[in-house]
Design a protein around this motif. Structure first.
Motif, PDB file in Angstrom:
ATOM      1  N   LEU A 163       0.830  -1.206   0.000  1.00 28.58           N
ATOM      2  CA  LEU A 163       0.000   0.000   0.000  1.00 28.58           C
ATOM      3  C   LEU A 163       0.866   1.258   0.000  1.00 28.58           C
ATOM      4  O   LEU A 163       0.618   2.204  -0.762  1.00 28.58           O
ATOM      5  N   ASP A 164       1.904   1.243   0.832  1.00 33.21           N
ATOM      6  CA  ASP A 164       2.831   2.379   0.843  1.00 33.21           C
ATOM      7  C   ASP A 164       3.481   2.571  -0.519  1.00 33.21           C
ATOM      8  O   ASP A 164       3.588   3.693  -1.023  1.00 33.21           O
ATOM      9  N   ALA A 165       3.914   1.469  -1.082  1.00 39.12           N
ATOM     10  CA  ALA A 165       4.566   1.557  -2.394  1.00 39.12           C
ATOM     11  C   ALA A 165       3.592   2.109  -3.433  1.00 39.12           C
ATOM     12  O   ALA A 165       3.967   2.919  -4.283  1.00 39.12           O
ATOM     13  N   PHE A 166       2.355   1.662  -3.339  1.00 38.45           N
ATOM     14  CA  PHE A 166       1.346   2.129  -4.282  1.00 38.45           C
ATOM     15  C   PHE A 166       1.090   3.616  -4.119  1.00 38.45           C
ATOM     16  O   PHE A 166       1.115   4.389  -5.084  1.00 38.45           O
ATOM     17  N   MET A 167       0.858   4.045  -2.872  1.00 37.51           N
ATOM     18  CA  MET A 167       0.540   5.451  -2.627  1.00 37.51           C
ATOM     19  C   MET A 167       1.698   6.350  -3.051  1.00 37.51           C
ATOM     20  O   MET A 167       1.488   7.477  -3.478  1.00 37.51           O
ATOM     21  N   ARG A 168       2.927   5.840  -2.937  1.00 38.56           N
ATOM     22  CA  ARG A 168       4.063   6.648  -3.338  1.00 38.56           C
ATOM     23  C   ARG A 168       4.143   6.769  -4.858  1.00 38.56           C
ATOM     24  O   ARG A 168       4.640   7.763  -5.398  1.00 38.56           O
ATOM     25  N   SER A 169       3.687   5.712  -5.567  1.00 39.46           N
ATOM     26  CA  SER A 169       3.922   5.704  -7.008  1.00 39.46           C
ATOM     27  C   SER A 169       2.788   6.338  -7.820  1.00 39.46           C
ATOM     28  O   SER A 169       2.962   6.587  -9.007  1.00 39.46           O
ATOM     29  N   VAL A 170       1.609   6.577  -7.210  1.00 39.55           N
ATOM     30  CA  VAL A 170       0.587   7.312  -7.959  1.00 39.55           C
ATOM     31  C   VAL A 170       0.739   8.807  -7.676  1.00 39.55           C
ATOM     32  O   VAL A 170       0.785   9.220  -6.538  1.00 39.55           O
TER      33      VAL A 170
ATOM     34  N   ASP B  99      -6.589  -5.056   8.536  1.00 35.63           N
ATOM     35  CA  ASP B  99      -5.879  -3.792   8.716  1.00 35.63           C
ATOM     36  C   ASP B  99      -5.572  -3.149   7.374  1.00 35.63           C
ATOM     37  O   ASP B  99      -5.705  -1.941   7.198  1.00 35.63           O
ATOM     38  N   LEU B 100      -5.155  -3.997   6.448  1.00 35.47           N
ATOM     39  CA  LEU B 100      -4.875  -3.471   5.114  1.00 35.47           C
ATOM     40  C   LEU B 100      -6.142  -2.893   4.504  1.00 35.47           C
ATOM     41  O   LEU B 100      -6.122  -1.816   3.905  1.00 35.47           O
ATOM     42  N   GLY B 101      -7.248  -3.599   4.685  1.00 30.99           N
ATOM     43  CA  GLY B 101      -8.511  -3.102   4.154  1.00 30.99           C
ATOM     44  C   GLY B 101      -8.838  -1.728   4.703  1.00 30.99           C
ATOM     45  O   GLY B 101      -9.182  -0.812   3.945  1.00 30.99           O
ATOM     46  N   ALA B 102      -8.699  -1.558   6.003  1.00 28.92           N
ATOM     47  CA  ALA B 102      -9.006  -0.278   6.635  1.00 28.92           C
ATOM     48  C   ALA B 102      -8.086   0.819   6.120  1.00 28.92           C
ATOM     49  O   ALA B 102      -8.524   1.930   5.787  1.00 28.92           O
ATOM     50  N   ALA B 103      -6.802   0.494   6.030  1.00 24.14           N
ATOM     51  CA  ALA B 103      -5.840   1.485   5.543  1.00 24.14           C
ATOM     52  C   ALA B 103      -6.127   1.862   4.097  1.00 24.14           C
ATOM     53  O   ALA B 103      -6.009   3.033   3.700  1.00 24.14           O
ATOM     54  N   PHE B 104      -6.528   0.865   3.329  1.00 24.71           N
ATOM     55  CA  PHE B 104      -6.837   1.119   1.917  1.00 24.71           C
ATOM     56  C   PHE B 104      -8.026   2.067   1.789  1.00 24.71           C
ATOM     57  O   PHE B 104      -8.010   2.999   0.979  1.00 24.71           O
ATOM     58  N   LEU B 105      -9.036   1.838   2.602  1.00 26.08           N
ATOM     59  CA  LEU B 105     -10.195   2.735   2.599  1.00 26.08           C
ATOM     60  C   LEU B 105      -9.779   4.161   2.926  1.00 26.08           C
ATOM     61  O   LEU B 105     -10.135   5.114   2.229  1.00 26.08           O
ATOM     62  N   GLU B 106      -9.027   4.266   4.019  1.00 25.50           N
ATOM     63  CA  GLU B 106      -8.692   5.585   4.529  1.00 25.50           C
ATOM     64  C   GLU B 106      -7.814   6.383   3.559  1.00 25.50           C
ATOM     65  O   GLU B 106      -8.011   7.567   3.350  1.00 25.50           O
ATOM     66  N   ARG B 107      -6.838   5.684   2.963  1.00 23.50           N
ATOM     67  CA  ARG B 107      -5.858   6.400   2.149  1.00 23.50           C
ATOM     68  C   ARG B 107      -6.212   6.476   0.673  1.00 23.50           C
ATOM     69  O   ARG B 107      -5.708   7.338  -0.046  1.00 23.50           O
ATOM     70  N   TRP B 108      -7.031   5.547   0.189  1.00 20.95           N
ATOM     71  CA  TRP B 108      -7.320   5.584  -1.243  1.00 20.95           C
ATOM     72  C   TRP B 108      -8.804   5.806  -1.535  1.00 20.95           C
ATOM     73  O   TRP B 108      -9.180   6.795  -2.132  1.00 20.95           O
ATOM     74  N   LEU B 109      -9.620   4.865  -1.079  1.00 15.69           N
ATOM     75  CA  LEU B 109     -10.997   4.889  -1.549  1.00 15.69           C
ATOM     76  C   LEU B 109     -11.799   6.085  -1.030  1.00 15.69           C
ATOM     77  O   LEU B 109     -12.409   6.819  -1.815  1.00 15.69           O
ATOM     78  N   ASN B 110     -11.803   6.296   0.283  1.00 17.31           N
ATOM     79  CA  ASN B 110     -12.651   7.331   0.852  1.00 17.31           C
ATOM     80  C   ASN B 110     -12.340   8.734   0.334  1.00 17.31           C
ATOM     81  O   ASN B 110     -13.273   9.488   0.020  1.00 17.31           O
ATOM     82  N   PRO B 111     -11.071   9.111   0.235  1.00 20.27           N
ATOM     83  CA  PRO B 111     -10.802  10.447  -0.325  1.00 20.27           C
ATOM     84  C   PRO B 111     -11.425  10.643  -1.699  1.00 20.27           C
ATOM     85  O   PRO B 111     -11.976  11.711  -1.993  1.00 20.27           O
ATOM     86  N   ARG B 112     -11.333   9.606  -2.541  1.00 21.20           N
ATOM     87  CA  ARG B 112     -11.899   9.731  -3.890  1.00 21.20           C
ATOM     88  C   ARG B 112     -13.428   9.774  -3.857  1.00 21.20           C
ATOM     89  O   ARG B 112     -14.061  10.529  -4.598  1.00 21.20           O
ATOM     90  N   ARG B 113     -14.031   8.947  -2.990  1.00 14.17           N
ATOM     91  CA  ARG B 113     -15.481   8.972  -2.867  1.00 14.17           C
ATOM     92  C   ARG B 113     -15.955  10.337  -2.356  1.00 14.17           C
ATOM     93  O   ARG B 113     -16.982  10.856  -2.779  1.00 14.17           O
ATOM     94  N   LYS B 114     -15.170  10.909  -1.444  1.00 10.82           N
ATOM     95  CA  LYS B 114     -15.541  12.183  -0.852  1.00 10.82           C
ATOM     96  C   LYS B 114     -15.689  13.279  -1.916  1.00 10.82           C
ATOM     97  O   LYS B 114     -16.716  13.970  -1.991  1.00 10.82           O
ATOM     98  N   ILE B 115     -14.691  13.439  -2.759  1.00 10.73           N
ATOM     99  CA  ILE B 115     -14.757  14.539  -3.715  1.00 10.73           C
ATOM    100  C   ILE B 115     -15.780  14.279  -4.807  1.00 10.73           C
ATOM    101  O   ILE B 115     -16.431  15.203  -5.298  1.00 10.73           O
ATOM    102  N   ALA B 116     -15.935  12.981  -5.164  1.00  8.49           N
ATOM    103  CA  ALA B 116     -16.999  12.679  -6.143  1.00  8.49           C
ATOM    104  C   ALA B 116     -18.357  13.004  -5.528  1.00  8.49           C
ATOM    105  O   ALA B 116     -19.233  13.600  -6.184  1.00  8.49           O
ATOM    106  N   GLY B 117     -18.527  12.643  -4.265  1.00  9.01           N
ATOM    107  CA  GLY B 117     -19.782  12.946  -3.568  1.00  9.01           C
ATOM    108  C   GLY B 117     -20.015  14.447  -3.490  1.00  9.01           C
ATOM    109  O   GLY B 117     -21.156  14.917  -3.682  1.00  9.01           O
ATOM    110  N   ASP B 118     -18.960  15.214  -3.270  1.00 10.30           N
ATOM    111  CA  ASP B 118     -19.106  16.672  -3.177  1.00 10.30           C
ATOM    112  C   ASP B 118     -19.628  17.264  -4.483  1.00 10.30           C
ATOM    113  O   ASP B 118     -20.482  18.158  -4.481  1.00 10.30           O
ATOM    114  N   VAL B 119     -19.112  16.745  -5.580  1.00 11.55           N
ATOM    115  CA  VAL B 119     -19.580  17.232  -6.880  1.00 11.55           C
ATOM    116  C   VAL B 119     -21.085  17.006  -7.011  1.00 11.55           C
ATOM    117  O   VAL B 119     -21.830  17.891  -7.442  1.00 11.55           O
TER     118      VAL B 119
END
Lengths: 199, 199, 199, 199
Positions: A63-70, A118-138
């Motif tokens: 997950l760390d490697a992924f977040m660093r590379s996008v 734990d990975l699932g929770a971290a994935f939600l927090e760092r990847w999925l939820n931020p993206r859902r948040k801004i799409a929801g805001d639109v």
DNA sequence: TCTTAAACGAGACGGTACGTCTAGTCTTCTA
DNA sequence: TAGAAGACTAGACGTACCGTCTCGTTTAAGA
């Protein structure tokens, strides 16, 4: 501000980078199956102990490697037209999934998360939820502007637009085609629009 | 009629059943992580060789065990009204995902399939595609009847209804609520209906 | 005379021969390690059941295969001179050990016999004891003729002549040289001769 | 002096001892057949990986266990009389073979060595050759003193004294009797003595 | 000619050990 | 005190043989 004097040898940034680089390489070569703590440590030229010191599981490393590379593509256009904005954003995500390294990385991470809460929770927090948040805001802004119905279920709407992308990526039952973003967004927005049909 | 003379000792049906039973038990107790070839063989009172003879990977065993344990709920109502039929069917699937053993089973299988291409293909063939097919048929019939637009992209429509279920089950970002089927189906059908809005 | 009428299908001589041939081949290719019941049966084109029906262990198969493939060299010369006769006979045995298939076969069998008491007993009965018997007879005749002392311990004498051959073959600490038979026999007979030194 | 800094966790002497102890126990209980890597590891309370790390085969473990458990009886008397010294030494060896644990150990090792060339080489180097060397030295000293002929073939002489012991131990065709050492040594030395017969 | 019984091939089965691999932990020395 | 090195326990991996067992198929002798 932490003015706590740090004692002892400081953490090696070189080691951290080497671990994340090695992870990206291994995942490219053999998928998540190749990303073992053992292999990561060996490839990075780092001791296993060091890897375990900073990451609890291989999922966490990945997950760390992924977040660093996008390069974070959170920027969302705001043209004033919901459909245009949403389509643009979905197209960016589809491109990321299909044409870059993010695709294999995400499928591997989500797969891994099925046996690593734990990975699932971290994935939600760092990847999925931020993206859902801004799409929801639109969508919420569009509702406020009167473009779509005010009582719309934003969460479900976001799912109906984004879930098919993840679904096709994970299940591979259908390809991620170029027209997919347009179709996905159009159908759903058509269903929640206030005034009649727009073609 | 196969008049191929069967040579040698016939396959033990008892062994096959014991393996699949053991797999279900293990998955219930400790998730897919507990389903190791070793544990399956031990629990089933069967030799490892026998397990490997008939199933190449633990994923394959799990898929067989899953397919055997779901009473196939392929039956689709045909009330003449698309929306009613689709909602009913999605409710059945949601119940299966949320309230039965199928949920953990499916997430485990899909997770496993991310590192096992054969399992992924088998999963598509035996589980996903049959269900997509009949859902698609309902929509195609509705199009023929003039309930929805004739030029609709059925595959994508199916994804927009079903993918959110899988998505929430896999990512756990939102719960599978009772009103979800109705909302999912309604929004999408509203978007592809021929005559205006139906509330 | 057994006039017991044999009912049922008679034993297949072809299968027996195929098993023994296969055993010789396998031992030649990969030593006794390659002679597994599984491999023997497969190579012979015979079912495992058939092999187990006629031979209890792989050692038994190997012993049978060995006994069939040595043309029995039990013939012993009787020139009237003990030393000449003994040397000739030891030379024959050494040739067999060093230059033919018997060497690897015997080391394998003796090795195997260390963990298979039945094989050990069968090996003694069918191979070792017959050879010791006739060598002992020669020495006993020599004692009767007055060539060597009458109170000689024949068994130990035979061991001192033959054991070094087996020893070198099994332990490989020294080669089986051409002059070995002459030296072995000469030293020992010199030690038990009645009249003085003979060079 | 090795001032080579040792990095990493040092080898566990406790594990090494436990493995060798377990091996001795297992061999005592069920012969070499019971000495499996699996059983050794389990009995020793050590992981299989550790056993494989330090010993390549079960033969190697067994040889180490054997060498540790014999108090090295290399000491050779030097009374000035060859025959006395040799008989004494052969008696010691015979006692070791017949009355102690060394017998079963050695037969098992030599048997195993027939399918494990490395074990054979190690066995020669650590057990057989050292013993042959000192026996040979005694004979060479005797030749120098004029007790036996100077042109004697020491290697073959040693074989004629020792090989019968191994032979009877491995083939079990005759027992290891108390008078065997005296007879073996006497006959052979009589055959190579310079002056006539000595009774 | 028909029955009967043993031998046969094929091959599945429960076991067991193989040798390898990875997970995590622990211990020592070095920077 | 972080890190490198690497030994350690634990346990699953997939393979190979073991010896046993069911099958259906031959093969000859006896009815």
């Amino acid at each position: 501000v932490t003015d706590v004097a740090k004692r002892g040898r400081p953490r090696s940034e070189a080691a951290r980078a080497a671990v994340l680089d090695a992870t990206v390489e291994l995942l490219a070569e053999g998928g998540m199956a190749a990303v073992t703590m053992e292999a990561v440590a060996a490839r990075a030229g780092v001791s296993k102990g060091t890897v375990y010191k900073w990451w609890p599981t291989r999922g966490a490393v990945a997950l760390d490697a992924f977040m660093r590379s996008v390069n974070d593509v959170l920027a969302f256009p705001d043209s004033g037209d919901v459909e245009t904005d949403m389509v643009t954003q979905v197209e960016v995500l589809l491109g990321l999934f299909r044409d870059t390294f993010a695709g294999p990385f995400l499928t591997a991470l989500i797969g891994q998360a099925q046996t690593d809460a734990d990975l699932g929770a971290a994935f939600l927090e760092r990847w999925l939820n931020p993206r859902r948040k801004i799409a929801g805001d639109v969508l919420r802004r569009a509702a406020a502007r009167g473009e779509i119905r005010a009582d719309v279920d934003v969460d479900t709407l976001v799912d109906q637009i984004y879930a098919p992308l993840y679904h096709r990526m994970l299940l591979r039952h259908l390809p991620l085609t170029d027209d997919l973003p347009r179709v996905l967004v159009h159908t759903v927005l058509q269903g929640v629009r206030l005034q009649g049909v727009r073609l």
